[in-house]
Design a protein around this motif. Structure first.
Motif, PDB file in Angstrom:
ATOM      1  N   LEU A 138       0.833  -1.203   0.000  1.00 24.32           N
ATOM      2  CA  LEU A 138       0.000   0.000   0.000  1.00 24.32           C
ATOM      3  C   LEU A 138       0.866   1.252   0.000  1.00 24.32           C
ATOM      4  O   LEU A 138       0.573   2.225  -0.715  1.00 24.32           O
ATOM      5  N   LEU A 139       1.919   1.267   0.790  1.00 25.16           N
ATOM      6  CA  LEU A 139       2.819   2.425   0.824  1.00 25.16           C
ATOM      7  C   LEU A 139       3.466   2.644  -0.538  1.00 25.16           C
ATOM      8  O   LEU A 139       3.556   3.781  -1.018  1.00 25.16           O
ATOM      9  N   GLU A 140       3.922   1.562  -1.169  1.00 25.28           N
ATOM     10  CA  GLU A 140       4.528   1.691  -2.498  1.00 25.28           C
ATOM     11  C   GLU A 140       3.512   2.236  -3.494  1.00 25.28           C
ATOM     12  O   GLU A 140       3.826   3.134  -4.295  1.00 25.28           O
ATOM     13  N   TYR A 141       2.303   1.705  -3.447  1.00 25.21           N
ATOM     14  CA  TYR A 141       1.254   2.171  -4.364  1.00 25.21           C
ATOM     15  C   TYR A 141       1.000   3.665  -4.166  1.00 25.21           C
ATOM     16  O   TYR A 141       0.847   4.411  -5.148  1.00 25.21           O
ATOM     17  N   CYS A 142       0.978   4.112  -2.914  1.00 27.14           N
ATOM     18  CA  CYS A 142       0.603   5.498  -2.631  1.00 27.14           C
ATOM     19  C   CYS A 142       1.749   6.488  -2.816  1.00 27.14           C
ATOM     20  O   CYS A 142       1.526   7.595  -3.325  1.00 27.14           O
ATOM     21  N   ASN A 143       2.964   6.113  -2.408  1.00 26.66           N
ATOM     22  CA  ASN A 143       3.998   7.137  -2.240  1.00 26.66           C
ATOM     23  C   ASN A 143       5.190   7.037  -3.182  1.00 26.66           C
ATOM     24  O   ASN A 143       5.975   7.978  -3.255  1.00 26.66           O
ATOM     25  N   LYS A 146       7.360   6.393  -9.563  1.00 27.32           N
ATOM     26  CA  LYS A 146       7.137   5.559 -10.746  1.00 27.32           C
ATOM     27  C   LYS A 146       8.261   4.544 -10.849  1.00 27.32           C
ATOM     28  O   LYS A 146       9.240   4.586 -10.097  1.00 27.32           O
ATOM     29  N   GLY A 147       8.081   3.602 -11.762  1.00 26.11           N
ATOM     30  CA  GLY A 147       9.145   2.652 -12.039  1.00 26.11           C
ATOM     31  C   GLY A 147       9.046   1.341 -11.292  1.00 26.11           C
ATOM     32  O   GLY A 147       9.888   0.457 -11.491  1.00 26.11           O
ATOM     33  N   ASP A 152       3.465   2.099 -10.797  1.00 26.89           N
ATOM     34  CA  ASP A 152       2.951   2.203 -12.162  1.00 26.89           C
ATOM     35  C   ASP A 152       1.499   1.753 -12.243  1.00 26.89           C
ATOM     36  O   ASP A 152       0.735   2.225 -13.102  1.00 26.89           O
ATOM     37  N   ARG A 153       1.099   0.862 -11.347  1.00 28.12           N
ATOM     38  CA  ARG A 153      -0.318   0.495 -11.298  1.00 28.12           C
ATOM     39  C   ARG A 153      -1.163   1.697 -10.878  1.00 28.12           C
ATOM     40  O   ARG A 153      -2.226   1.943 -11.442  1.00 28.12           O
ATOM     41  N   GLU A 160      -1.237   9.995 -11.617  1.00 28.10           N
ATOM     42  CA  GLU A 160       0.118  10.091 -12.152  1.00 28.10           C
ATOM     43  C   GLU A 160       1.132  10.415 -11.056  1.00 28.10           C
ATOM     44  O   GLU A 160       2.211   9.821 -10.996  1.00 28.10           O
ATOM     45  N   GLU A 161       0.791  11.373 -10.200  1.00 34.46           N
ATOM     46  CA  GLU A 161       1.701  11.775  -9.135  1.00 34.46           C
ATOM     47  C   GLU A 161       1.443  10.939  -7.882  1.00 34.46           C
ATOM     48  O   GLU A 161       0.307  10.546  -7.612  1.00 34.46           O
TER      49      GLU A 161
END
Length: 503
Positions: A138-143, A146-147, A152-153, A160-161
């Motif tokens: 969840l942290l990766e998805y939110c914060n 990109k890359g 990227d999901r 985008e941001e």
């Protein structure tokens, strides 16, 4: 009636007024989300389905942060269900409230709503049925920008941001046997520590809130905080406090003194945190996030979830109707939070819409303000600068629950930039007007405004047809005496605000 006296000196400060004191809470519970903040069929709904009338009142209320998505709900929540195309989102059973959630609103929708409402998000992760990896995802998805797969999901889902969420709660009320995935203090402390450590590997600048006991009346209270903080102290910033013990049960005198209980609760949590600090030879201090608090009538029928085979979407749940007395108590609890601003660094009135809330809605229809809206809105708007440490002298009265309690309680803030001092005071007497004298040890003061919130019937409630009969009204008794004191008559069962400026 002996006048109450409140003595202030701008040099005697508790600490800064913290905007996060005026937070709130949106949980997937009852009608808080669906037909609350989100109602696509409503005439005011925007392209995302959010009610503009609710957004407008959220801004008027002065909410600074909003905790999401729970609450008890979060301990069974799979955040992945609420992202991506709507047609692919599953409906899930919510075991916490015996309801169903269609996942129409998820992380990305909530973040869009938060931006529109001008609030800072406070995200909770599921440490009930899930753990370290799901929190990291969840942290990766939110914060993350990109890359990566999850960043990227998020971008593919239209954000985008990165969302840039700074404040995160490590689960919810994990000592409560009602909680999905309920744990012992040691079990939870280890899980929270490992989750916090891993989350900081992604983003070292996060502010993390570890679960304190879910109430001061819990058998685990105190010992829970000690064990959990011993495990997590160097990995977290705040410990949570939750309290809903306050409701009028026929004893109005004790109810009006509820802030005595909040004061003691905060002091006990702080003492325990500082004991762990000393024992562990830590240098930093753990502060309190009082991220669930309100008056809540838990024995009423509207607080009972559905049962059996009935798993409805957005049922009517916890839709308490609040009185003037309830509003005065809410005001007194805000006074308690402010006077502990040195250690209470965040707080969340639970909840924002429909569910034990200051804002109520009709599905597809009208919106209105409950009585508790007004003290919160005034304090959020007017409290600026530093919280002053007042000396209060007041007659006392006897209560069954808290012993002898001052009739008048209050706190004040001082804004050095504008020179404005604001006094917030409650009169707990159910029968008498109490004169208040304010001595401000500063030269050349002016009276800007004085208001009182009260009614001859303290059990008056607002409704969809009448939410403006009782509002904060000018108090014409306020005056500056010849020797420079400010006096004001406080009506029975009242919330009062006095604004003073530099001459």
């Amino acid at each position: 009636m002996t006048p109450a006296r409140l003595t202030l000196d701008p040099a005697f400060c508790v600490g800064p007024v913290r905007r996060r004191t005026f937070g709130s809470f949106v949980e997937h519970l009852g009608r808080c989300v669906y037909t609350g903040i989100h109602d696509p069929a409503h005439p005011s709904a925007d392209a995302d389905g959010f009610r503009q009338d609710v957004i407008d009142l959220t801004r008027e209320l002065g909410v600074s942060t909003v905790r999401y998505p729970g609450g008890n709900f979060v301990s069974g929540y799979r955040w992945e269900d609420g992202v991506g195309p709507l047609e692919n989102r599953p409906t899930r059973l919510d075991l916490a409230w015996h309801s169903s959630d269609p996942n129409t609103v998820g992380v990305d929708e909530f973040m869009r709503w938060a931006r529109k409402a001008g609030v800072e998000p406070m995200m909770a992760v599921n440490l009930g049925t899930r753990g370290v990896q799901e929190a990291l995802d969840l942290l990766e998805y939110c914060n993350v920008g990109k890359g990566t797969a999850l960043a990227d999901r998020r971008r593919a889902n239209g954000a985008e941001e990165p969302h840039g969420i700074r404040m995160w709660c490590l689960g919810n009320e994990m000592d409560g046997p009602w909680q999905i995935g309920h744990k012992t203090a040691h079990e939870y402390g280890r899980l929270a520590a490992e989750t916090a450590r891993a989350m900081r590997m992604i983003d070292p600048g996060l502010e993390l809130v570890v679960c304190g006991s879910s109430g001061s009346g819990m058998p685990t209270f105190g010992a829970w905080e000690q064990t959990v903080l011993t495990e997590t102290y160097e990995h977290v910033d705040h410990v949570s406090a939750h309290a809903y013990y306050w409701e009028e049960d026929g004893d109005l005198d004790s109810f009006l003194a509820s802030a005595v209980d909040m004061d003691g609760f905060i002091d006990a949590v702080v003492a325990t945190a500082d004991a762990v600090r000393a024992a562990g030879k830590h240098t930093k201090r753990i502060n309190v996030s009082f991220d669930e608090w309100n008056v809540w009538y838990q024995k009423r029928a509207e607080s009972r979830p559905p049962t059996g085979d009935d798993w409805p979407i957005a049922p009517v749940l916890l839709e308490d109707t609040y009185t003037v007395a309830d509003a005065v108590v809410v005001g007194s609890l805000i006074i308690s939070l402010l006077r502990h601003t040195d250690r209470v660094h965040a707080a969340s009135l639970a909840q924002l819409v429909n569910v034990i809330a200051p804002i109520m809605t009709e599905p597809g229809g009208r919106v209105w303000k409950q009585t508790i809206f007004h003290p919160f809105a005034q304090a959020s708007r007017l409290a600026r600068g530093e919280v002053l440490r007042p000396v209060i002298a007041s007659d006392t009265y006897a209560t069954a629950k808290f012993g002898d309690v001052p009739l008048v309680d209050g706190v004040a803030t001082y804004d050095a930039e504008t020179g404005e001092t604001v006094v917030f005071a409650v009169n707990r007497s159910t029968t008498d007007t109490v004169p208040l004298a304010v001595e401000l040890r500063a030269h050349g003061i002016t009276l800007i405004e004085a208001t009182s919130y009260a009614h001859a019937d303290p059990r008056w409630s607002a409704s969809v047809d009448d939410d403006d009969t009782v509002l904060p009204r000018p108090n014409g008794s306020a005056a500056i005496t010849a020797d420079g004191e400010v006096t004001m008559d406080l009506p029975p069962v009242s919330w009062n605000v006095l604004r003073l400026g530099r001459a």
